[in-house]
Every structure is written in C-alpha cells, then in structure tokens.
Design an enzyme around this catalytic site. Structure first.
Site, short mmCIF file in Angstrom:
data_model
loop_
_atom_site.label_atom_id
_atom_site.label_comp_id
_atom_site.label_asym_id
_atom_site.label_seq_id
_atom_site.Cartn_x
_atom_site.Cartn_y
_atom_site.Cartn_z
N GLU A 103 1.01 -1.22 0.14
CA GLU A 103 -0.25 0.26 0.26
C GLU A 103 0.84 1.34 -0.09
OE1 GLU A 103 -2.74 1.26 -0.59
OE2 GLU A 103 -4.57 0.70 0.76
N ASP A 118 -4.58 4.49 6.23
CA ASP A 118 -5.34 6.14 7.02
C ASP A 118 -6.22 5.59 8.45
OD1 ASP A 118 -6.03 8.66 7.58
OD2 ASP A 118 -6.69 8.67 5.95
N PHE A 122 -3.11 15.09 4.85
CA PHE A 122 -2.92 14.84 4.12
C PHE A 122 -1.70 14.95 2.44
CE2 PHE A 122 -4.70 14.45 -0.72
CZ PHE A 122 -5.60 13.18 -0.72
#
Ligand code: 5GP
Ligand code: MG
Length: 180
Positions: free
Chosen positions: A104, A108, A157
């Site tokens: 991955e 999150d 982010f």
C-alpha cells in the site's frame, strides 16, 4: 533549504520527504522483506493507483525476483475517506495458498486494508503480510498489524510519490504535505 512547495489542483503542499529519504526507507523495507521471504516465493499485491511508485522502487530494491499482481480497492474521494470500499480489481486466484504481501502507499483509517484482508482471506493464502509506505497512527481505527512501514506520519494529507489529490500530484518524486 527544504521550503520547496507545489500546487496541485486548488491546494498548496510543502516538501515533506525527499526522494533520497524515500529511497533510503524503501531499501530498509526491502531488506526486511528479503530477510523474511526470500526463498518463499511470495506474491506481491500492490494497490492501484497510489502504490505504483512504491512497488516499482521496492521491486528494484529486493534481492529476489517475485510475482506481482496489482489490485484496486478505493475508499477515498477528494481529501476524505468515504468509509465505503469499492471493489474494482480483486485479488488474483494465483494468491491461493501463497505467501502474500499487500503493498500500500498509505494506511490512514485502515478501512481499505481491513476490507482487503477479508478479501484475501477467502483465497486461503499461506500467510499475509502488509507493506505500507506511509502510516497515520492518529487516524487508524482498526487493529491489524502492519509488518513493514516506510514512515509513520502525522494526520495530514500527503501527495506525490504515487499519491494523488483528486487525480493529480502522483508524478512528483518527493512527498508533499498539505499546508491546510
Ligand atoms: P484508509 O481506508 O486507510 O482510510 O485509506 C486508505 C487510502 O486512502 C489510501 O490507499 C489512499 O488511497 C487514500 N489516502 C489516505 N490518506 C491519504 C493521504 O494523506 N493522501 C492521499 N493522497 N491519499 C490518502
Ligand atoms: Mg491506496
């Protein structure tokens, strides 16, 4: 020095991790995987689209050849998790009975990976390991173990190195963080 910033769509992001730092961590992760799985003929299952760069660098850093089969499960839209996972490209039958490494770009909330773990279990693999380049412990809501982590990061982010913000920003070789 490290004040480089980029604009992706409508947002500005600042430099978070350089290509050299990234490749250093990729090599460390590759060494850990080689130590655990060399000779076991594992199958690597990277997730589209975000993990394509990590998988490419990882493949080059491993000291053995192996099978790779991309999968696609998506839970994100814009900058927020939708909480629901879509099934676009499922795990190959070739995973059945094999040592599987799910690759991955980032874990999150863990919702996507949790779903993938349920899917891969149906193929009764010999073992399942997770390699995620990034991990956000502050937003993690599940309890699976991540076997290989490139870097643990704060709950912001990130774009670049394969990760997008609304489909753009993936081609940067460094990682960038949202300025908010
Ligand atoms: P989760 O299901 O763990 O909440 O989210 C996993 C997926 O959401 C990741 O594979 C990735 O596609 C996306 N995602 C989560 N955090 C970020 C982030 O900081 N930046 C980007 N570009 N994508 C993220
Ligand atoms: Mg992803």
């Amino acid at each position: 020095m490290n004040d480089k910033s980029i604009v992706v769509n409508d947002k500005r992001f600042k430099l978070f991790m350089t290509e050299a730092e990234i490749l250093h961590e990729v090599q460390r992760v590759a060494d850990e995987i080689s130590r655990d799985l060399k000779g076991e003929n594992p199958i690597f299952c990277p997730t589209l689209t975000g993990a394509f760069m990590f998988m490419s660098d990882l493949a080059k850093a491993l000291d053995f050849d192996a099978m790779v089969q991309f999968v696609k499960f998506a839970s994100y839209s814009g900058m927020a998790s939708t909480g629901k996972v879509r099934n676009d490209l499922i795990f190959s039958e070739k995973c059945r009975g094999r040592h599987v490494v799910i690759v991955e770009d980032i874990v999150d909330t863990g919702i996507t990976m949790d779903y993938m773990l349920q899917e891969i279990a149906k193929l009764e693999p010999a073992s399942v390991r997770i390699a995620s380049f990034l991990f956000k412990p502050d937003s993690f809501r599940k309890n699976f173990k991540i076997d290989y982590i490139g870097r643990t990061i704060p709950n912001h982010f990130i774009v670049g190195y394969g990760l997008d913000y609304d489909d753009y920003g993936r081609f940067y070789r460094d990682l960038y963080i949202s300025e908010q």
